[in-house]
Design an enzyme around this catalytic site. Structure first.
Site, mmCIF file in Angstrom:
data_model
loop_
_atom_site.group_PDB
_atom_site.id
_atom_site.type_symbol
_atom_site.label_atom_id
_atom_site.label_comp_id
_atom_site.label_asym_id
_atom_site.label_seq_id
_atom_site.Cartn_x
_atom_site.Cartn_y
_atom_site.Cartn_z
ATOM 1 C CE LYS B 47 -28.392 -15.252 -29.156
ATOM 2 N NZ LYS B 47 -27.570 -15.275 -27.933
ATOM 3 C CG LEU B 75 -27.731 -9.401 -25.982
ATOM 4 C CD1 LEU B 75 -28.151 -7.968 -25.681
ATOM 5 C CD2 LEU B 75 -28.872 -10.351 -25.665
ATOM 6 C CG ASN B 102 -34.889 -13.042 -24.129
ATOM 7 O OD1 ASN B 102 -34.052 -12.198 -24.415
ATOM 8 N ND2 ASN B 102 -35.035 -13.505 -22.902
ATOM 9 C CB CYS B 133 -27.811 -8.968 -21.462
ATOM 10 S SG CYS B 133 -26.361 -9.639 -22.296
ATOM 11 C CG ASN B 195 -29.527 -12.942 -17.640
ATOM 12 O OD1 ASN B 195 -28.602 -13.681 -17.961
ATOM 13 N ND2 ASN B 195 -30.143 -12.152 -18.495
ATOM 14 N N GLY B 220 -25.193 -22.557 -15.187
ATOM 15 C CA GLY B 220 -24.969 -23.986 -15.003
ATOM 16 C C GLY B 220 -25.361 -24.433 -13.605
ATOM 17 N N GLY B 268 -31.353 -23.890 -18.907
ATOM 18 C CA GLY B 268 -30.417 -23.119 -19.733
ATOM 19 C C GLY B 268 -29.177 -23.889 -20.102
#
Lengths: 242, 305
Positions: B47, B75, B102, B133, B195, B220, B268
């Site tokens: 995470k 986050l 990460n 992110c 990402n 996805g 993911g």
């Protein structure tokens, strides 16, 4: 958590948009009331978390309201269909701290998990009063089932078309040792403020996974950040931050 | 035909297979050992961790999409010191392999600080530096959208660690290739991509965005073609290894991503729908390799070029 395939044995409407679905198969992982199952639905990416209404050997029943695409698809399913389900999710209610006369309070589709809870409390020999809150008479469901197992059942309707006119808090004029509650957020807060006893409150949040991996459904508590799906959905009164 | 060889080598360390749960979809790993032996995994990307503890964004922070989802977690993590003190020992109890730390930050110094702490941990094999992110304003992604800031973060992290450094890139840029090249020139040992894609959904009943923070990261199955394309482009431009991710859900997807140029592959969003996705993919890889006459999985990296 356990992934199982369960077969629909019954799926029928209880009111205009509330349905009861019974699923047969291995439900051994469901240990407590207040837990939920997470159902994979064809054509949708995320699973749909639904609280457990009742559980017997080889059988789990959920009651759900059609509120979106997922529950709409569920309402159209028929007996015989197999569903991929993650079972035994969430912490569930702790009945050991209830004292002799607990009250279980449910509002709308917050009512279902209170049924298995009431059954557990009765099996432990406790005097159980249930308060079931609805908007109007036509939306009432599960009243007869609660009456079969509880010592007393009080129904409230916001418009006064059945039972006590008002909210579940308007029925709280008796002695009780502990509070269990599930329903919309304003109701949870009203019960939290009105009740003098400790209690357990079941919360709802939009979830990603339902088993603690994604942190999608987190909330802040006095005991630190919690995931509604894994550390909840049941929080104790003392830790809740509104 | 010989037995399928699933091994790959990532910056000198051999993995039993290339399948790695992606950061943010697997927590710190140990909780998943309740349902299967996580030692079947190639590795685990932990995470996202920041210097200070973070709750993340307000809820709702999840939205359903066609063949995918949007998240706006932001986050959430207990902070690097707590991760090292509490989470890593729990993972070590159940995971014998090296994991990928990460790291996200709000300043170059924060990236360097977290990297220097993870550098001392034997259970960490690689650092994955998230400069992408989309959910935190001025954090992460602001470093990933320009060549100069991406290079600056890379240099600062490389200066404080001897572990291999992968820079995790955002697809939300005009030219991902130039940013990947800038990271390589600044000393990165590898590139992770992609990402999530910045996305939004609107609730028709309320007329407002579903996500409290309005926008979030779309991931996805739906994003796989974008990821394949970007891995392909970056592979052409850099010599360092690539960890490919974005929409991976099957053994076929893993092979496609490796053919595009990935050395290893992360899974993911699929983990959130199917908690057994990674072990199922690993178990299915030999069958799919046989179908396409692949005996050694590492041979196919970049085959599409």
């Amino acid at each position: 958590m356990k992934e199982v395939n369960l077969k629909i044995s019954e799926n029928k409407p209880l009111t205009e948009n509330v349905y009861k679905m019974t699923l047969d198969g291995d439900v051994s992982e469901i240990k407590k009331s207040g837990q939920f199952i997470n159902i994979k639905i064809d054509g949708l990416f995320l699973r749909r978390p639904i609280s457990v209404y009742d559980k017997e050997n080889g059988k789990v029943t959920v009651i759900y309201k059609v509120v979106g695409e997922g529950t709409e698809k569920m309402s159209e399913m028929t007996a015989g269909k197999e569903l991929n389900v993650l079972t035994g999710l969430g912490n569930g209610f702790d009945t050991s701290v209830s004292g002799s006369n607990p009250v279980v309070i449910g509002g709308g589709v917050g009512i279902p998990p209170m049924y298995l809870l009431a059954k557990e409390l009765k099996a432990e020999g406790k005097q159980v009063t249930a308060i079931l809150g609805f908007n109007r008479k036509s939306e009432i469901f599960a009243q007869a089932e609660f009456e079969k197992i509880c010592d007393k059942v009080i129904v409230t309707t916001a418009d006064g078309s059945f039972g006590i006119k008002g909210f579940v808090t308007d029925a709280l004029d008796f002695e009780y040792t502990y509070t269990y509650c599930c329903g919309p957020l304003p109701m949870l807060k009203a019960v939290y403020e009105k009740t003098v006893t400790s209690g357990q409150y079941s919360f709802e949040e939009r979830m990603g996974c339902g088993f603690g991996a994604c942190m999608g459904c987190s909330c802040k508590t006095k005991y630190g950040n919690k995931r509604i799906c894994k550390d909840g959905p049941v929080l104790v009164k003392e830790e809740i931050i509104w | 035909m010989k037995a399928a060889d699933l091994r790959v080598t990532l910056c000198g360390t051999e993995l039993d297979n290339p399948v790695i749960p992606a950061s943010g979809t697997f927590g710190f790993g140990y909780e998943m050992s309740e349902i299967y032996d996580i030692n079947v995994l190639g590795s685990i990307a932990l995470k996202g961790t920041t210097k200070d503890a973070r709750f993340g964004n307000p809820t709702p922070r999840i939205a359903e999409c066609r063949e995918g989802m949007i998240n706006s977690v932001g986050l959430q993590n207990p902070g690097v010191e707590e991760v090292i003190k509490t989470e890593l020992p729990r993972l070590r109890n159940v995971f014998r392999k090296k994991a990928i730390a990460n790291i996200s930050g709000f300043s170059i110094d924060e990236y360097a600080y977290c990297s220097s702490l993870f550098d001392r941990e034997d259970s960490i094999g690689w650092l994955e530096i998230n400069i992408s992110c989309p959910n935190v304003h001025d954090g992460g992604m602001s470093f990933g959208v320009s060549e100069s800031s991406a290079a600056e973060v890379t240099k600062a992290v490389k200066a404080v660690t001897s572990k291999p450094v992968f820079i995790k890139l955002s697809p939300n840029v005009t030219d991902i290739v130039s940013i990947a090249k800038a990271c390589e020139a600044a000393g990165a040992d590898g590139i992770s991509l992609i990402n999530t894609l910045l996305g939004m959904r609107i609730d028709l009943k309320t007329g407002k965005p579903v996500i409290a923070n309005k926008m979030g990261g779309f991931s996805g199955r739906a994003i796989k073609p974008v990821a394949i394309r970007m891995v392909y482009q970056v592979y052409e431009a850099v010599k360092i290894p690539i960890i490919g991710m974005g929409g991976i859900a099957t053994a076929e997807d893993v092979i496609e991503m490796m053919m595009a140029g990935a050395t290893a592959v992360q899974v993911g969003a699929e983990n959130l729908v199917n908690p057994y996705a990674c072990p199922e993919i690993i178990a299915d890889l030999p069958r799919v390799m046989k179908k396409y006459c692949i005996t050694k999985l590492s041979d196919i990296t970049g085959r599409a070029h």
